[in-house]
Design a protein around this motif. Structure first.
Motif, PDB file in Angstrom:
ATOM      1  N   TYR A  24      -9.730 -52.417  35.593  1.00 32.52           N
ATOM      2  CA  TYR A  24      -9.185 -52.040  36.889  1.00 32.52           C
ATOM      3  C   TYR A  24      -8.290 -50.813  36.726  1.00 32.52           C
ATOM      4  O   TYR A  24      -8.108 -50.305  35.635  1.00 32.52           O
ATOM      5  N   GLY A  25      -7.737 -50.329  37.830  1.00 34.51           N
ATOM      6  CA  GLY A  25      -6.859 -49.153  37.765  1.00 34.51           C
ATOM      7  C   GLY A  25      -7.585 -47.889  38.169  1.00 34.51           C
ATOM      8  O   GLY A  25      -8.717 -47.912  38.682  1.00 34.51           O
ATOM      9  N   ASP A  26      -6.921 -46.766  37.984  1.00 31.57           N
ATOM     10  CA  ASP A  26      -7.481 -45.467  38.368  1.00 31.57           C
ATOM     11  C   ASP A  26      -8.870 -45.277  37.772  1.00 31.57           C
ATOM     12  O   ASP A  26      -9.097 -45.555  36.596  1.00 31.57           O
ATOM     13  N   GLY A  27      -9.783 -44.808  38.592  1.00 33.18           N
ATOM     14  CA  GLY A  27     -11.143 -44.560  38.129  1.00 33.18           C
ATOM     15  C   GLY A  27     -12.050 -45.773  38.192  1.00 33.18           C
ATOM     16  O   GLY A  27     -13.218 -45.689  37.791  1.00 33.18           O
ATOM     17  N   MET A  28     -11.563 -46.897  38.721  1.00 34.25           N
ATOM     18  CA  MET A  28     -12.385 -48.107  38.788  1.00 34.25           C
ATOM     19  C   MET A  28     -13.689 -47.882  39.535  1.00 34.25           C
ATOM     20  O   MET A  28     -14.763 -48.276  39.052  1.00 34.25           O
ATOM     21  N   PRO A  29     -13.694 -47.241  40.728  1.00 33.12           N
ATOM     22  CA  PRO A  29     -14.963 -47.061  41.437  1.00 33.12           C
ATOM     23  C   PRO A  29     -16.000 -46.290  40.616  1.00 33.12           C
ATOM     24  O   PRO A  29     -17.181 -46.638  40.620  1.00 33.12           O
ATOM     25  N   GLU A  30     -15.549 -45.280  39.897  1.00 30.95           N
ATOM     26  CA  GLU A  30     -16.477 -44.500  39.081  1.00 30.95           C
ATOM     27  C   GLU A  30     -17.052 -45.341  37.948  1.00 30.95           C
ATOM     28  O   GLU A  30     -18.241 -45.234  37.614  1.00 30.95           O
ATOM     29  N   ARG A  31     -16.217 -46.207  37.381  1.00 33.34           N
ATOM     30  CA  ARG A  31     -16.709 -47.071  36.308  1.00 33.34           C
ATOM     31  C   ARG A  31     -17.724 -48.076  36.836  1.00 33.34           C
ATOM     32  O   ARG A  31     -18.694 -48.419  36.150  1.00 33.34           O
ATOM     33  N   VAL A  32     -17.497 -48.568  38.049  1.00 29.14           N
ATOM     34  CA  VAL A  32     -18.452 -49.496  38.649  1.00 29.14           C
ATOM     35  C   VAL A  32     -19.777 -48.786  38.920  1.00 29.14           C
ATOM     36  O   VAL A  32     -20.861 -49.303  38.601  1.00 29.14           O
ATOM     37  N   ARG A  33     -19.707 -47.598  39.494  1.00 30.20           N
ATOM     38  CA  ARG A  33     -20.940 -46.856  39.804  1.00 30.20           C
ATOM     39  C   ARG A  33     -21.723 -46.517  38.537  1.00 30.20           C
ATOM     40  O   ARG A  33     -22.959 -46.448  38.560  1.00 30.20           O
ATOM     41  N   ALA A  34     -21.011 -46.331  37.434  1.00 25.02           N
ATOM     42  CA  ALA A  34     -21.685 -45.969  36.186  1.00 25.02           C
ATOM     43  C   ALA A  34     -22.589 -47.091  35.682  1.00 25.02           C
ATOM     44  O   ALA A  34     -23.606 -46.827  35.014  1.00 25.02           O
ATOM     45  N   ILE A  35     -22.252 -48.349  35.982  1.00 20.34           N
ATOM     46  CA  ILE A  35     -23.075 -49.460  35.502  1.00 20.34           C
ATOM     47  C   ILE A  35     -23.908 -50.082  36.614  1.00 20.34           C
ATOM     48  O   ILE A  35     -24.793 -50.892  36.332  1.00 20.34           O
ATOM     49  N   ALA A  36     -23.637 -49.716  37.852  1.00 24.49           N
ATOM     50  CA  ALA A  36     -24.404 -50.249  38.989  1.00 24.49           C
ATOM     51  C   ALA A  36     -25.035 -49.076  39.728  1.00 24.49           C
ATOM     52  O   ALA A  36     -24.619 -48.713  40.833  1.00 24.49           O
ATOM     53  N   GLU A  37     -26.055 -48.496  39.117  1.00 24.49           N
ATOM     54  CA  GLU A  37     -26.658 -47.285  39.669  1.00 24.49           C
ATOM     55  C   GLU A  37     -27.306 -47.530  41.021  1.00 24.49           C
ATOM     56  O   GLU A  37     -27.412 -46.614  41.839  1.00 24.49           O
ATOM     57  N   SER A  38     -27.728 -48.768  41.257  1.00 26.59           N
ATOM     58  CA  SER A  38     -28.343 -49.082  42.549  1.00 26.59           C
ATOM     59  C   SER A  38     -27.324 -49.495  43.601  1.00 26.59           C
ATOM     60  O   SER A  38     -27.681 -49.821  44.736  1.00 26.59           O
ATOM     61  N   GLY A  39     -26.063 -49.501  43.226  1.00 28.92           N
ATOM     62  CA  GLY A  39     -24.995 -49.814  44.164  1.00 28.92           C
ATOM     63  C   GLY A  39     -24.555 -51.267  44.120  1.00 28.92           C
ATOM     64  O   GLY A  39     -25.133 -52.095  43.415  1.00 28.92           O
ATOM     65  N   VAL A  40     -23.517 -51.549  44.878  1.00 31.79           N
ATOM     66  CA  VAL A  40     -22.943 -52.889  44.979  1.00 31.79           C
ATOM     67  C   VAL A  40     -23.238 -53.428  46.371  1.00 31.79           C
ATOM     68  O   VAL A  40     -22.979 -52.758  47.373  1.00 31.79           O
ATOM     69  N   ASP A  41     -23.790 -54.634  46.439  1.00 28.96           N
ATOM     70  CA  ASP A  41     -24.129 -55.212  47.739  1.00 28.96           C
ATOM     71  C   ASP A  41     -22.901 -55.723  48.479  1.00 28.96           C
ATOM     72  O   ASP A  41     -22.727 -55.469  49.672  1.00 28.96           O
ATOM     73  N   VAL A  42     -22.079 -56.496  47.778  1.00 28.47           N
ATOM     74  CA  VAL A  42     -20.915 -57.129  48.400  1.00 28.47           C
ATOM     75  C   VAL A  42     -19.770 -57.160  47.393  1.00 28.47           C
ATOM     76  O   VAL A  42     -19.988 -57.056  46.175  1.00 28.47           O
ATOM     77  N   ALA A  43     -18.542 -57.335  47.900  1.00 28.19           N
ATOM     78  CA  ALA A  43     -17.371 -57.357  47.017  1.00 28.19           C
ATOM     79  C   ALA A  43     -16.388 -58.421  47.479  1.00 28.19           C
ATOM     80  O   ALA A  43     -16.202 -58.641  48.678  1.00 28.19           O
ATOM     81  N   LEU A  44     -15.765 -59.062  46.513  1.00 32.01           N
ATOM     82  CA  LEU A  44     -14.754 -60.086  46.764  1.00 32.01           C
ATOM     83  C   LEU A  44     -13.461 -59.681  46.085  1.00 32.01           C
ATOM     84  O   LEU A  44     -13.441 -59.410  44.883  1.00 32.01           O
ATOM     85  N   ASP A  45     -12.377 -59.659  46.849  1.00 29.87           N
ATOM     86  CA  ASP A  45     -11.050 -59.338  46.311  1.00 29.87           C
ATOM     87  C   ASP A  45     -10.232 -60.608  46.202  1.00 29.87           C
ATOM     88  O   ASP A  45      -9.935 -61.249  47.208  1.00 29.87           O
ATOM     89  N   VAL A  46      -9.880 -60.973  44.975  1.00 28.63           N
ATOM     90  CA  VAL A  46      -9.018 -62.143  44.787  1.00 28.63           C
ATOM     91  C   VAL A  46      -7.678 -61.751  44.189  1.00 28.63           C
ATOM     92  O   VAL A  46      -6.832 -62.611  43.945  1.00 28.63           O
ATOM     93  N   ALA A  47      -7.466 -60.445  43.965  1.00 32.61           N
ATOM     94  CA  ALA A  47      -6.244 -59.990  43.303  1.00 32.61           C
ATOM     95  C   ALA A  47      -5.216 -59.420  44.266  1.00 32.61           C
ATOM     96  O   ALA A  47      -4.020 -59.391  43.972  1.00 32.61           O
ATOM     97  N   GLY A  48      -5.663 -58.945  45.441  1.00 36.67           N
ATOM     98  CA  GLY A  48      -4.711 -58.366  46.384  1.00 36.67           C
ATOM     99  C   GLY A  48      -3.985 -57.167  45.832  1.00 36.67           C
ATOM    100  O   GLY A  48      -2.795 -56.991  46.063  1.00 36.67           O
ATOM    101  N   SER A  49      -4.710 -56.324  45.097  1.00 31.93           N
ATOM    102  CA  SER A  49      -4.068 -55.202  44.400  1.00 31.93           C
ATOM    103  C   SER A  49      -4.216 -53.869  45.117  1.00 31.93           C
ATOM    104  O   SER A  49      -4.090 -52.815  44.507  1.00 31.93           O
ATOM    105  N   GLY A  50      -4.511 -53.912  46.413  1.00 34.84           N
ATOM    106  CA  GLY A  50      -4.547 -52.685  47.198  1.00 34.84           C
ATOM    107  C   GLY A  50      -5.809 -51.869  47.057  1.00 34.84           C
ATOM    108  O   GLY A  50      -5.799 -50.665  47.355  1.00 34.84           O
ATOM    109  N   VAL A  51      -6.917 -52.482  46.644  1.00 31.50           N
ATOM    110  CA  VAL A  51      -8.141 -51.718  46.411  1.00 31.50           C
ATOM    111  C   VAL A  51      -9.187 -51.917  47.509  1.00 31.50           C
ATOM    112  O   VAL A  51     -10.337 -51.515  47.331  1.00 31.50           O
ATOM    113  N   LEU A  52      -8.817 -52.519  48.629  1.00 30.59           N
ATOM    114  CA  LEU A  52      -9.818 -52.767  49.668  1.00 30.59           C
ATOM    115  C   LEU A  52     -10.528 -51.494  50.134  1.00 30.59           C
ATOM    116  O   LEU A  52     -11.750 -51.524  50.339  1.00 30.59           O
TER     117      LEU A  52
END
Length: 300
Positions: A185-213
């Motif tokens: 997590y932290g700065d650059g998280m979206p880019e790290r996710v896109r790097a391993i999920a080239e077809s994208g993310v269908d849905v997301a669940l936030d259980v941490a409440g860390s301001g990343v909505l």
């Protein structure tokens, strides 16, 4: 019976163990002699006066123990059975507790670990249902290493979903063992996710409440594809759904998790145990956030 209670709002020092009348189950309920009870963030939010203003208040929504009284219209359970489940009355941190939904404790679980499961499993299953997670879904979980997050990982994997989980690097090996693909997590998280999920993310669940909505909305393409169980203000600001169980609870999750645990496919981390008499110390440690895993009170 002895029970945890507070008569004024404040820090852990307001908690006390008091004598209260024994509860009795109503229609569709059972009572257990409590052997262990889970501690949740909602407990100290109640104690701080952030949830409702009624005083005095008892504590605890989940427990494990032995059935000692059965209400009307209940079948499939007998006095003497070991069960774990949830109390609708917020009074499970006590010697006796009334449960409104429950499941047998499988042989693979002790009562301490069983008591740590109900809130996490129900919350995770409910959120996955709201997101429509099924086989083939790609799910991103923000805060995947905590109690709710790790439950969501295991339940989503059981559904056949691909799970990507944000967490601190120290927990990445654990997440891999549960079947998730970890991302820091932290700065650059979206880019790290896109790097391993080239077809994208269908849905997301936030259980941490860390301001990343906002980042989760961007990754999924729509606020309707994101659910949070931890960021009420952020949900209002972004249009994300906040899941709270008002429209129905995923009570089936306890039996499902019990089966998975018996088969060696579900685990939950207990970060520490405390006697009921040391509930104030459990609150101090829980609020400090220095322990990974669920805190559990034991009742002799």
């Amino acid at each position: 019976m002895k029970a945890a209670q507070f008569s004024r709002f404040g820090g852990p020092e307001v908690l006390e163990i008091v004598e209260l009348p024994d509860p009795h189950p109503g229609v569709g309920e059972i009572r257990i002699a409590v052997h262990a009870a889970g501690v949740n963030a909602s407990d100290w939010k109640k104690r701080q006066g952030l949830m409702d203003q009624e005083l005095p208040q008892t504590l605890g929504y989940e427990a494990a123990g032995v059935v000692d009284e059965i209400g009307d219209e209940v079948s499939g359970v007998a006095v003497g059975d070991r069960v774990f489940g949830a109390s609708p009355y917020g009074a499970a941190q006590a010697e006796s507790a009334v449960l409104s939904f429950w499941a047998p404790i499988p042989a693979a679980l002790d009562e301490v670990h069983a008591a740590a499961i109900p809130a996490a499993a129900e919350t995770a299953a409910r959120a996955l249902d709201e997101l429509g997670v099924t086989a083939g879904s790609t799910l991103l979980i923000n805060g995947a290493s905590g109690s709710v997050g790790s439950a969501a990982v295991q339940l989503a994997v059981d559904r056949g979903a691909r799970v990507i989980g944000t967490a601190s690097p120290a927990t990445h090996d654990m997440l891999r063992e549960l079947g998730a693909e970890p991302v820091a997590y932290g700065d650059g998280m979206p880019e790290r996710v896109r790097a391993i999920a080239e077809s994208g993310v269908d849905v997301a669940l936030d259980v941490a409440g860390s301001g990343v909505l906002p980042e989760l909305v961007d990754l999924t393409g729509s606020a309707q594809r994101v659910v949070t169980v931890a960021d009420f203000v952020g949900a209002q600001q972004t249009g994300v759904r906040f899941s709270r169980g008002d429209s129905g609870r995923a009570t089936y999750a306890l039996a499902q998790v019990a089966r998975m645990a018996e088969e060696g496919r579900f685990t939950i981390t207990v970060g520490g145990t405390f006697p009921l008499s040391q509930i104030a110390e459990a609150h101090r440690i829980g609020e400090a956030g220095v322990v990974r895993g669920k805190l559990v009170l034991t009742v002799e």
